[in-house]
Design an enzyme around this catalytic site. Sequence first.
Site, PDB file in Angstrom:
ATOM      1  N   ARG A 100       0.841  -1.208   0.000  1.00  0.00           N
ATOM      2  CA  ARG A 100       0.000   0.000   0.000  1.00  0.00           C
ATOM      3  C   ARG A 100       0.874   1.256   0.000  1.00  0.00           C
ATOM      4  NH1 ARG A 100      -4.586   0.370   4.508  1.00  0.00           N
ATOM      5  NH2 ARG A 100      -2.784   0.789   5.840  1.00  0.00           N
ATOM      6  N   LYS A 202      -2.737   6.525   1.747  1.00  0.00           N
ATOM      7  CA  LYS A 202      -2.591   6.946   3.143  1.00  0.00           C
ATOM      8  C   LYS A 202      -1.675   8.169   3.232  1.00  0.00           C
ATOM      9  CE  LYS A 202      -2.931   4.360   7.412  1.00  0.00           C
ATOM     10  NZ  LYS A 202      -4.267   4.829   7.728  1.00  0.00           N
ATOM     11  N   GLU A 238     -16.075   6.342   4.395  1.00  0.00           N
ATOM     12  CA  GLU A 238     -15.433   5.703   5.545  1.00  0.00           C
ATOM     13  C   GLU A 238     -15.493   6.628   6.752  1.00  0.00           C
ATOM     14  OE1 GLU A 238     -11.434   5.314   3.590  1.00  0.00           O
ATOM     15  OE2 GLU A 238     -10.730   6.185   5.458  1.00  0.00           O
TER      16      GLU A 238
END
Length: 318
Positions: A100, A202, A238
Site C-alpha cells: 500500500r 494513506k 469511511e
Amino acid sequence: VNWIRESAATSTFCPQKDEPAGICWDDLGFGLVETDYMYSTKCSDDGNFSKGELIPYGDIKLSPSAGVLNYGQGLFEGLKAYRTKNDSILLFRPEENAARMIMGAERMCMPALTVEEFVEAVKLTVLANKRWIPPPGKGSLYIRPLLMGSGAVLGLAPAPEYTFIIYVSPVGNYFKEGLAPINLLVENDYHRATPGGTGGIKTIGNYASVLKAQSAAKAKGYSDVLYLDSVHKRYLEEVSSCNVFIVKGKTISTPEIKGTILPGITRKSIIDVARKQGFQVEERHVSVDELLDADEVFCTGTAVVVSPVGSITYLGKR
Ligand code: COI
C-alpha cells in the site's frame, strides 16, 4: 501472519533493557508511549534508499523548506505486532502495508522501499523495541512507518530527498469506549475525499482534513464521523480512521474501493474471513438509507481493529 525471528543484527546493535518501568499494561489507550529505537533511511534523486539504521527514538532535523512541511508530500502506514502466550512475536500482514505504501508513493511522486526492504525494516524496529510489546491480551505494539519529502523545495515540485522512518508505541483500544459500541455522526457538510483525489492512499493530508468535523462531533459526544461521497452525498465512504461495514440478514456490505476509500488491510481480512465462513460479502455503493436500515454496523482498521457501532445519527435523527 508473519513470525519474527531474532536476528543477530538487532541484538548486537540495540542493547535490550529491562521491562519498561512505570508502564501499566492494563491502562493502555491509543496514545504515544516513547520507545527505545526508531529506524531511519534516506534516499536522494537516484531513487535508492541507503542502508537503514536503528537509532535512538527522538526528534528529527528537517529543513523548514522540506516538501512534507510545505506541500504535504508524505505518507504513513499503521500495522501491529502481537506477543503470543509462548512469547513469540507476530506481525499482521506487513507485506500488505508495504504494497500500500508503494501504491501511495507512486500517486505522491515519491520513491518507496521494496516490499522486502519494508518488512525487514519493520522486523528490525520491532525486535529492537521488543520490551515494549504488551503481554498477550493487553494490547499490541503499533508500528508507524512514515515516508516524507525531506529535501528542501520552494517552487512546487517533488522533493529532492526522502526520509523513511519507523517508530513504534504500545497501544490498547483506539476508542475511549474500549470494545463497547461507538456512536457515529453521519457528516453532511464536509467530505473526506473526491474522485480523482488522494482518498485511496494513506497520505498525511487526508487525516488533517477530517479533524474539523471530527472535533465538532466529539464535542457533541459522538465517537467519530462517518463520511458520505462528495458527488451524491448519499453513499457511505469511511469513518475518519477506519472502514465501515453494514450487516443485513446474512449479507455483509461495505463501500467498494474506487479511489476515495482507503483499501484497509483489516477490511480485506474481514472480507476474506467472512466469505470463508459462508457469509455473502458485497463490495459496492452502500447508501445512507441502507445504513439506517441495517441490522448491525461495524468499523474495521488497524488502530480500531473491529469496532461495533451502537448508534448512527443522520440529519439530527439518531
Ligand atoms: C490505522 O488504523 O493505522 C490508522 O492509520 C488510523 C490512524 C488515524 C490512527
